[in-house]
Motif scaffolding. Structure first.
Motif, PDB file in Angstrom:
ATOM      1  N   GLU A   1     -70.538  64.222  78.309  1.00 16.59           N
ATOM      2  CA  GLU A   1     -71.177  63.700  79.511  1.00 16.59           C
ATOM      3  C   GLU A   1     -71.440  64.847  80.486  1.00 16.59           C
ATOM      4  OE1 GLU A   1     -68.992  60.511  81.303  1.00 16.59           O
ATOM      5  OE2 GLU A   1     -70.337  60.390  83.016  1.00 16.59           O
ATOM      6  N   GLY A   2     -72.647  64.866  81.040  1.00 18.49           N
ATOM      7  CA  GLY A   2     -72.987  65.891  82.025  1.00 18.49           C
ATOM      8  C   GLY A   2     -73.683  67.100  81.432  1.00 18.49           C
ATOM      9  N   LYS A  12     -67.034  56.491  77.330  1.00 15.27           N
ATOM     10  CA  LYS A  12     -66.953  57.025  78.681  1.00 15.27           C
ATOM     11  C   LYS A  12     -65.517  56.897  79.161  1.00 15.27           C
ATOM     12  CE  LYS A  12     -70.849  56.524  81.447  1.00 15.27           C
ATOM     13  NZ  LYS A  12     -72.029  55.854  82.084  1.00 15.27           N
ATOM     14  N   LEU A  13     -65.131  57.805  80.031  1.00 14.31           N
ATOM     15  CA  LEU A  13     -63.782  57.785  80.591  1.00 14.31           C
ATOM     16  C   LEU A  13     -63.858  57.314  82.032  1.00 14.31           C
ATOM     17  CD1 LEU A  13     -62.682  61.243  79.158  1.00 14.31           C
ATOM     18  CD2 LEU A  13     -62.146  58.972  78.245  1.00 14.31           C
ATOM     19  N   VAL A  14     -62.903  56.502  82.462  1.00 17.21           N
ATOM     20  CA  VAL A  14     -62.864  56.078  83.861  1.00 17.21           C
ATOM     21  C   VAL A  14     -61.829  56.898  84.613  1.00 17.21           C
ATOM     22  CG1 VAL A  14     -63.741  53.758  83.395  1.00 17.21           C
ATOM     23  CG2 VAL A  14     -61.276  54.180  83.394  1.00 17.21           C
ATOM     24  N   ARG A  67     -60.230  54.896  78.435  1.00 16.04           N
ATOM     25  CA  ARG A  67     -61.462  55.154  77.682  1.00 16.04           C
ATOM     26  C   ARG A  67     -62.123  53.845  77.293  1.00 16.04           C
ATOM     27  NH1 ARG A  67     -61.152  57.856  71.709  1.00 16.04           N
ATOM     28  NH2 ARG A  67     -59.964  55.953  71.334  1.00 16.04           N
ATOM     29  N   GLN A  68     -63.423  53.781  77.445  1.00 21.14           N
ATOM     30  CA  GLN A  68     -64.164  52.630  76.930  1.00 21.14           C
ATOM     31  C   GLN A  68     -65.128  53.115  75.867  1.00 21.14           C
ATOM     32  OE1 GLN A  68     -63.954  49.203  77.582  1.00 21.14           O
ATOM     33  NE2 GLN A  68     -65.361  49.042  75.847  1.00 21.14           N
ATOM     34  N   ILE A  86     -68.329  52.501  73.662  1.00 18.24           N
ATOM     35  CA  ILE A  86     -69.552  51.788  74.012  1.00 18.24           C
ATOM     36  C   ILE A  86     -70.344  51.371  72.780  1.00 18.24           C
ATOM     37  CG2 ILE A  86     -71.730  52.062  75.245  1.00 18.24           C
ATOM     38  CD1 ILE A  86     -70.258  54.164  76.971  1.00 18.24           C
ATOM     39  N   GLN A  90     -81.821  59.036  73.422  1.00 17.28           N
ATOM     40  CA  GLN A  90     -81.887  58.870  74.872  1.00 17.28           C
ATOM     41  C   GLN A  90     -81.469  60.146  75.595  1.00 17.28           C
ATOM     42  OE1 GLN A  90     -79.623  57.454  72.976  1.00 17.28           O
ATOM     43  NE2 GLN A  90     -77.933  58.681  73.734  1.00 17.28           N
ATOM     44  N   LEU A 108     -83.580  62.034  78.494  1.00 15.42           N
ATOM     45  CA  LEU A 108     -83.066  61.913  79.863  1.00 15.42           C
ATOM     46  C   LEU A 108     -82.453  63.212  80.387  1.00 15.42           C
ATOM     47  CD1 LEU A 108     -81.546  58.333  79.691  1.00 15.42           C
ATOM     48  CD2 LEU A 108     -83.535  59.063  80.995  1.00 15.42           C
ATOM     49  N   GLU A 109     -82.562  64.253  79.613  1.00 12.99           N
ATOM     50  CA  GLU A 109     -82.137  65.584  80.068  1.00 12.99           C
ATOM     51  C   GLU A 109     -80.623  65.776  80.115  1.00 12.99           C
ATOM     52  OE1 GLU A 109     -84.537  67.730  80.530  1.00 12.99           O
ATOM     53  OE2 GLU A 109     -86.269  66.420  80.719  1.00 12.99           O
ATOM     54  N   VAL A 110     -79.919  64.893  80.817  1.00 18.39           N
ATOM     55  CA  VAL A 110     -78.471  65.076  80.953  1.00 18.39           C
ATOM     56  C   VAL A 110     -77.741  63.894  80.336  1.00 18.39           C
ATOM     57  CG1 VAL A 110     -76.571  65.281  82.593  1.00 18.39           C
ATOM     58  CG2 VAL A 110     -78.735  66.441  83.050  1.00 18.39           C
ATOM     59  N   ASP A 169     -75.284  60.967  79.710  1.00 17.98           N
ATOM     60  CA  ASP A 169     -74.540  60.104  80.623  1.00 17.98           C
ATOM     61  C   ASP A 169     -73.276  59.548  79.970  1.00 17.98           C
ATOM     62  OD1 ASP A 169     -75.296  57.667  79.158  1.00 17.98           O
ATOM     63  OD2 ASP A 169     -77.295  58.082  79.948  1.00 17.98           O
ATOM     64  N   HIS A 170     -72.974  59.983  78.749  1.00 23.64           N
ATOM     65  CA  HIS A 170     -71.743  59.531  78.091  1.00 23.64           C
ATOM     66  C   HIS A 170     -71.353  60.548  77.034  1.00 23.64           C
ATOM     67  CE1 HIS A 170     -75.097  57.996  75.623  1.00 23.64           C
ATOM     68  NE2 HIS A 170     -74.293  58.216  74.609  1.00 23.64           N
ATOM     69  N   ASP A 225     -64.987  53.749  91.367  1.00 20.62           N
ATOM     70  CA  ASP A 225     -65.140  54.797  90.353  1.00 20.62           C
ATOM     71  C   ASP A 225     -66.629  55.008  90.061  1.00 20.62           C
ATOM     72  OD1 ASP A 225     -64.475  56.638  88.354  1.00 20.62           O
ATOM     73  OD2 ASP A 225     -64.300  55.101  86.812  1.00 20.62           O
ATOM     74  N   ARG A 262     -74.674  59.298  88.282  1.00 21.79           N
ATOM     75  CA  ARG A 262     -75.397  60.010  87.236  1.00 21.79           C
ATOM     76  C   ARG A 262     -76.080  59.070  86.255  1.00 21.79           C
ATOM     77  NH1 ARG A 262     -72.632  64.800  85.273  1.00 21.79           N
ATOM     78  NH2 ARG A 262     -70.885  63.441  84.767  1.00 21.79           N
TER      79      ARG A 262
END
Lengths: 222, 222
Positions: free
Chosen positions: A28-29, A47-49, A54-55, A57, A69, A73-75, A77-78, B212, B216
């Motif tokens: 992510e990021g 993804k981490l909260v 952890r969830q 997806i 995706q 989307l460039e960056v 998200d997960h 949270d 992004r």
DNA sequence: CGTTAATTTGAGACCATTCAATTTCGGTGG
DNA sequence: CCACCGAAATTGAATGGTCTCAAATTAACG
């Protein structure tokens, strides 16, 4: 897709990459530079909260694109991780993008692929939001079975099942302990048998009933 | 998109249609024939589970396409309802499809739109799967605020908020009763004020902390 | 065959639900 | 303008599904 389309797709320059179990494929990021097609093994998105939970997806099986995706989307998200040891084909964003520009059938296929992805996410929102533990887990098992069958990776009632109970819990929004108890309850009722990474679905109709599973959302006809 | 692209998009033949509060725009299982753009009012997607419970999957604000995916996937996999009285523009599937074939920039814009949609679904899986009631609701409020601001529909800390507490609960996987108690707790802590369909965010930083929330996943830069 | 990961079990606590009743609010008609 | 109505919000108390924490057992792997 026509044969010519298929040849063009297969003809793309690509490189092979191996990942160990639990290896990170995308974080992510991170900016996205390549597009990943899973060849062997299984993978999942997560993804981490903020409290560290952890969830998961989605899960992915061989033959699926893992990050169309991200590449648009460039960056990212997960996070994207391998579930088992796995092998992927990496294609450069630009090469794939050019191919999509010139070949409508390929463009359409990738677009449909991502729309089905999206439909699966919607069903997962429903699954973790409005079903109890038994139904959530039953539903997840049904989905994996239906997708493996549809992809021709499995055909009977017995499946390779490389998920730990902790991962099943992270996908269904439950703890590992409660996942364990719920799986036992499904076993006790004669719906499934599960051990040493092998899942047998003993009563498909009953399992779909418990899991409120209707495979329309998988859009297997398209 | 270039001016020419915009003209082509605006030039598509379309018709206006009004819906009352809670009116069904698309029903699960129905074949899709048109593509819907929300002009005024709010809308939401939902699915029903076997025991009759409802899970809301997303909310939509003016200017958003509501069912690009349905028009590609032939059969709707979820229900689409108006939240308030609303007006939509209906465009025929074929006309939009032709435009996408001939205009790469439009194709790209719609593709990005649906990828952002998909990213929002992923975040919702995380929200209902791994956050407690306070965080779920705070996160939902942050998302709606961020999207309304980004779309230029609101700009301060005060928003039109046409959701009932039951709908907030259906979006976060909670009961209406517990939603009520959780909203009271957010009020008591001075994070929000909410009454008569108006939401004020009194402490944005604290609300994003509780929820949270990291925007992004909305990909506002694309 | 030893070591670590994964599964299983138990008991107690807690968050969210259920059910039911009450109050408040927005809109409508007299 | 006020009385009325149904919908929405609010409150209380009891129940229950899931979590937490900890320990024991079993399976996987080098």
């Amino acid at each position: 897709m026509s044969d010519e389309d298929k040849r063009a797709l297969i003809g793309l320059p690509w490189s092979r990459k191996n990942y160990p179990r639990d290896g990170y494929m995308v974080r992510e990021g991170e900016p996205a530079t390549v597009c990943t097609l899973l060849i062997t093994g299984f993978a999942f998105r997560q993804k981490l909260v903020s409290d560290g939970a952890r969830q998961i997806i989605s899960f992915h099986i061989p033959g699926e694109f893992l990050d169309i995706q991200n590449s648009m989307l460039e960056v990212a998200d997960h996070n994207l991780q391998s579930l088992t040891r796995s092998t992927v084909a990496l294609v450069s964003r630009n090469a794939l993008s050019d191919l999509m520009a010139s070949r409508p059938a390929i463009r359409r296929a990738l677009w449909l692929d991502s729309l089905v992805d999206s439909s699966i996410f919607r069903e997962w929102v429903v699954n973790v939001g409005r079903r109890d533990a038994r139904a959530r887990i039953a539903h997840l098992l049904c989905e994996l079975a239906a997708r493996l069958r549809s992809a021709g990776i499995a055909d009977g009632e017995i499946f390779d099942f490389p998920l730990t109970q902790e991962q099943v819990g992270d996908a269904t929004g439950l703890t590992a302990v409660h996942t364990n108890r719920t799986l036992q309850s499904l076993r006790k009722d004669g719906l499934i048998s599960l051990s040493s990474n092998r899942l047998s679905i003993l009563d498909w109709d009953a399992l779909t009933e418990v899991g409120d599973f209707n495979e329309r959302y998988l859009h297997h006809s398209v």
